[in-house]
Design a protein around this motif. Sequence first.
Motif, PDB file in Angstrom:
ATOM      1  N   PRO A   1      -6.293   3.516   4.261  1.00  0.00           N
ATOM      2  CA  PRO A   1      -6.674   2.794   3.062  1.00  0.00           C
ATOM      3  C   PRO A   1      -5.783   1.584   2.766  1.00  0.00           C
ATOM      4  O   PRO A   1      -5.866   1.016   1.689  1.00  0.00           O
ATOM      5  N   TYR A   2      -4.930   1.177   3.692  1.00  0.00           N
ATOM      6  CA  TYR A   2      -3.969   0.100   3.440  1.00  0.00           C
ATOM      7  C   TYR A   2      -4.572  -1.287   3.636  1.00  0.00           C
ATOM      8  O   TYR A   2      -3.977  -2.286   3.286  1.00  0.00           O
ATOM      9  N   HIS A   3      -5.735  -1.349   4.210  1.00  0.00           N
ATOM     10  CA  HIS A   3      -6.510  -2.586   4.305  1.00  0.00           C
ATOM     11  C   HIS A   3      -5.779  -3.732   4.986  1.00  0.00           C
ATOM     12  O   HIS A   3      -5.605  -4.797   4.411  1.00  0.00           O
ATOM     13  N   SER A   4      -5.293  -3.515   6.175  1.00  0.00           N
ATOM     14  CA  SER A   4      -4.877  -4.555   7.089  1.00  0.00           C
ATOM     15  C   SER A   4      -3.467  -5.091   6.869  1.00  0.00           C
ATOM     16  O   SER A   4      -2.545  -4.645   7.517  1.00  0.00           O
ATOM     17  N   LEU A   5      -3.264  -6.057   5.971  1.00  0.00           N
ATOM     18  CA  LEU A   5      -1.960  -6.722   5.872  1.00  0.00           C
ATOM     19  C   LEU A   5      -1.094  -6.095   4.775  1.00  0.00           C
ATOM     20  O   LEU A   5      -0.608  -6.768   3.876  1.00  0.00           O
ATOM     21  N   ASN A   6      -0.878  -4.796   4.857  1.00  0.00           N
ATOM     22  CA  ASN A   6       0.000  -4.120   3.907  1.00  0.00           C
ATOM     23  C   ASN A   6       1.452  -4.444   4.276  1.00  0.00           C
ATOM     24  O   ASN A   6       1.866  -4.257   5.416  1.00  0.00           O
ATOM     25  N   MET A   7       2.227  -4.923   3.304  1.00  0.00           N
ATOM     26  CA  MET A   7       3.624  -5.265   3.576  1.00  0.00           C
ATOM     27  C   MET A   7       4.599  -4.440   2.750  1.00  0.00           C
ATOM     28  O   MET A   7       5.776  -4.737   2.675  1.00  0.00           O
TER      29      MET A   7
ATOM     30  N   SER B   1       6.692  -7.362  -2.820  1.00  0.00           N
ATOM     31  CA  SER B   1       5.329  -6.860  -2.707  1.00  0.00           C
ATOM     32  C   SER B   1       4.781  -6.589  -4.097  1.00  0.00           C
ATOM     33  O   SER B   1       5.515  -6.130  -4.974  1.00  0.00           O
ATOM     34  N   PHE B   2       3.495  -6.858  -4.277  1.00  0.00           N
ATOM     35  CA  PHE B   2       2.855  -6.658  -5.569  1.00  0.00           C
ATOM     36  C   PHE B   2       1.539  -5.924  -5.360  1.00  0.00           C
ATOM     37  O   PHE B   2       0.813  -6.205  -4.415  1.00  0.00           O
ATOM     38  N   ALA B   3       1.245  -5.015  -6.252  1.00  0.00           N
ATOM     39  CA  ALA B   3      -0.060  -4.354  -6.237  1.00  0.00           C
ATOM     40  C   ALA B   3      -0.813  -4.850  -7.466  1.00  0.00           C
ATOM     41  O   ALA B   3      -1.556  -5.809  -7.398  1.00  0.00           O
ATOM     42  N   ASP B   4      -0.539  -4.243  -8.621  1.00  0.00           N
ATOM     43  CA  ASP B   4      -1.211  -4.671  -9.842  1.00  0.00           C
ATOM     44  C   ASP B   4      -0.304  -5.467 -10.779  1.00  0.00           C
ATOM     45  O   ASP B   4      -0.770  -6.075 -11.720  1.00  0.00           O
ATOM     46  N   CYS B   5       0.995  -5.476 -10.524  1.00  0.00           N
ATOM     47  CA  CYS B   5       1.932  -6.216 -11.366  1.00  0.00           C
ATOM     48  C   CYS B   5       1.822  -7.723 -11.101  1.00  0.00           C
ATOM     49  O   CYS B   5       1.221  -8.159 -10.128  1.00  0.00           O
ATOM     50  N   VAL B   6       2.442  -8.504 -11.972  1.00  0.00           N
ATOM     51  CA  VAL B   6       2.316  -9.951 -11.924  1.00  0.00           C
ATOM     52  C   VAL B   6       3.467 -10.578 -11.134  1.00  0.00           C
ATOM     53  O   VAL B   6       4.630 -10.383 -11.477  1.00  0.00           O
ATOM     54  N   PRO B   7       3.142 -11.344 -10.085  1.00  0.00           N
ATOM     55  CA  PRO B   7       4.184 -12.109  -9.399  1.00  0.00           C
ATOM     56  C   PRO B   7       4.439 -13.422 -10.151  1.00  0.00           C
ATOM     57  O   PRO B   7       3.492 -14.112 -10.535  1.00  0.00           O
ATOM     58  N   ILE B   8       5.701 -13.719 -10.382  1.00  0.00           N
ATOM     59  CA  ILE B   8       6.079 -14.990 -10.994  1.00  0.00           C
ATOM     60  C   ILE B   8       6.991 -15.717 -10.013  1.00  0.00           C
ATOM     61  O   ILE B   8       8.033 -15.187  -9.614  1.00  0.00           O
TER      62      ILE B   8
ATOM     63  N   ALA C   1       6.782  -8.735 -12.380  1.00  0.00           N
ATOM     64  CA  ALA C   1       6.611  -8.522 -13.810  1.00  0.00           C
ATOM     65  C   ALA C   1       5.528  -7.480 -14.075  1.00  0.00           C
ATOM     66  O   ALA C   1       4.357  -7.795 -14.219  1.00  0.00           O
ATOM     67  N   GLY C   2       5.955  -6.236 -14.136  1.00  0.00           N
ATOM     68  CA  GLY C   2       5.072  -5.180 -14.607  1.00  0.00           C
ATOM     69  C   GLY C   2       5.112  -5.195 -16.127  1.00  0.00           C
ATOM     70  O   GLY C   2       5.791  -6.017 -16.741  1.00  0.00           O
ATOM     71  N   TRP C   3       4.411  -4.276 -16.744  1.00  0.00           N
ATOM     72  CA  TRP C   3       4.398  -4.297 -18.206  1.00  0.00           C
ATOM     73  C   TRP C   3       5.769  -3.999 -18.794  1.00  0.00           C
ATOM     74  O   TRP C   3       6.165  -4.590 -19.797  1.00  0.00           O
ATOM     75  N   LYS C   4       6.529  -3.110 -18.152  1.00  0.00           N
ATOM     76  CA  LYS C   4       7.865  -2.798 -18.673  1.00  0.00           C
ATOM     77  C   LYS C   4       8.798  -3.996 -18.541  1.00  0.00           C
ATOM     78  O   LYS C   4       9.529  -4.336 -19.472  1.00  0.00           O
ATOM     79  N   GLY C   5       8.786  -4.647 -17.378  1.00  0.00           N
ATOM     80  CA  GLY C   5       9.627  -5.825 -17.184  1.00  0.00           C
ATOM     81  C   GLY C   5       9.227  -6.977 -18.083  1.00  0.00           C
ATOM     82  O   GLY C   5      10.076  -7.717 -18.580  1.00  0.00           O
TER      83      GLY C   5
ATOM     84  N   SER D   1      -2.958 -10.741 -10.228  1.00  0.00           N
ATOM     85  CA  SER D   1      -2.567  -9.378 -10.609  1.00  0.00           C
ATOM     86  C   SER D   1      -3.833  -8.638 -11.042  1.00  0.00           C
ATOM     87  O   SER D   1      -4.923  -9.190 -11.031  1.00  0.00           O
ATOM     88  N   ILE D   2      -3.650  -7.412 -11.449  1.00  0.00           N
ATOM     89  CA  ILE D   2      -4.800  -6.619 -11.872  1.00  0.00           C
ATOM     90  C   ILE D   2      -5.386  -7.230 -13.138  1.00  0.00           C
ATOM     91  O   ILE D   2      -4.678  -7.824 -13.956  1.00  0.00           O
TER      92      ILE D   2
END
Length: 177
Positions: A37-43, A112-119, A134-138, A169-170
């Motif tokens: 389920p990693y869909h190819s370019l998982n880093m 690496s980012f999944a649903d969190c926000v890259p800045i 930047a996740g919600w806590k950060g 992000s998500i």
Amino acid sequence: MLAERRGTVSFKTFESFPSDRLTHAIFDRIGGVSPDPYHSLNMSISTGDSIENVRENRHRAFHAIGIPPAAMATVWQVHGTRTITVNGQPCDPSNKADALITAMPEVALFMSFADCVPILLYDPVQHVAGIAHAGWKGTIRGIAHTVVREMGRNFGCRPADIHAAIGPSISAERYPV
């Protein structure tokens, strides 16, 4: 954002950052070796994918943008505000933090980012780059402010000179808060 593809790897760049002074990319999940389920370019090493697949995927991504994988500086992301300054010494990937900054053009800041926000942050005056997870806590704890403050403290950056870009992000549709 500009979409690019080099070989099998696709990624996006920010047209607001000067491409002649800052190499940067936000990679899609296309062009790697990881199976479902990693869909190819998982880093990310924390997903359950094999370390061999992750290494190969990172190698492909770095090769696509012309950076040696050995230049990579990364951390173990923990949803906080700790910012590490990378000054040429090896950055231990087991260091726990959510932001990296550097003034060294030979260092590649990587997260690496999944649903969190890259800045992504860049000061063209001092030629300092930063990246924040930047996740919600950060976000609540002020990760963006912390990174800007550390860029000023460590490299003399002025907030007015710093350009920032927010990556994908998500969405609220997928993750109502």
